[in-house]
Design an enzyme around this catalytic site. Sequence first.
Site, PDB file in Angstrom:
ATOM      1  N   ASN A   1       9.974 -22.260  83.904  1.00 53.30           N
ATOM      2  CA  ASN A   1      11.174 -22.700  85.073  1.00 53.30           C
ATOM      3  C   ASN A   1      12.078 -21.412  85.416  1.00 53.30           C
ATOM      4  O   ASN A   1      12.355 -20.704  84.432  1.00 53.30           O
ATOM      5  CB  ASN A   1      11.578 -23.769  84.600  1.00 53.30           C
ATOM      6  N   ILE A   2      12.871 -21.474  86.585  1.00 55.64           N
ATOM      7  CA  ILE A   2      13.695 -20.560  86.733  1.00 55.64           C
ATOM      8  C   ILE A   2      14.722 -21.417  87.689  1.00 55.64           C
ATOM      9  O   ILE A   2      14.595 -21.899  88.674  1.00 55.64           O
ATOM     10  CB  ILE A   2      12.829 -19.401  87.826  1.00 55.64           C
ATOM     11  N   GLU A   3      15.920 -21.364  86.857  1.00 58.60           N
ATOM     12  CA  GLU A   3      16.904 -22.105  87.590  1.00 58.60           C
ATOM     13  C   GLU A   3      17.828 -21.058  88.533  1.00 58.60           C
ATOM     14  O   GLU A   3      17.707 -19.954  88.450  1.00 58.60           O
ATOM     15  CB  GLU A   3      17.930 -22.486  86.547  1.00 58.60           C
TER      16      GLU A   3
ATOM     17  N   CYS B   1      10.248 -25.277  89.169  1.00 59.41           N
ATOM     18  CA  CYS B   1       9.745 -25.785  87.669  1.00 59.41           C
ATOM     19  C   CYS B   1       8.419 -24.955  87.197  1.00 59.41           C
ATOM     20  O   CYS B   1       7.911 -24.048  87.915  1.00 59.41           O
ATOM     21  CB  CYS B   1       9.234 -27.154  87.986  1.00 59.41           C
TER      22      CYS B   1
ATOM     23  N   GLU C   1       5.588 -25.785  86.302  1.00 58.50           N
ATOM     24  CA  GLU C   1       4.485 -26.179  86.733  1.00 58.50           C
ATOM     25  C   GLU C   1       4.414 -25.519  88.196  1.00 58.50           C
ATOM     26  O   GLU C   1       3.218 -24.910  88.654  1.00 58.50           O
ATOM     27  CB  GLU C   1       4.136 -27.824  87.094  1.00 58.50           C
TER      28      GLU C   1
END
Length: 136
Positions: free
Chosen positions: A46-48, A57, A59
Amino acid sequence: MSETATDKALFEAAEAIRAKAYVPYSHFSVGAAILAGDGKIYAGCNIENAAYPQGNCAETSAIAAMIAGGARRITRIYVTGPGTIAVTPCGGCRQRIREFADPDVEIISHGVDGERLVQTLGQLLPHSFGPDHLGK
């Protein structure tokens, strides 16, 4: 259900990529590893983003890696995260997985301090809308 060699490789790939997650806001790192129809494993984390809805996300990142690698079908997916509760794909990711996986594909969800949860995509996303609805 016992862990297979494939599950072990998927778990290791998910955990290795989870360590690279960019999560400065939630501090909730997630890793996902896909076994694709070409037999290769594709992983994503995940990369915010400060503008919260703009993040990715794990996935979604794994699916993007799979597509970039030339594969088009998910045959198994493993998702890892912190804690004891199984980290299942969010609703949006369940639909993204459905684009590339049949309802009988197993998704292994794992809070790494707890037990694995093995469910099919059909169990996680019953009565889903997929490419077959559009004649694909």
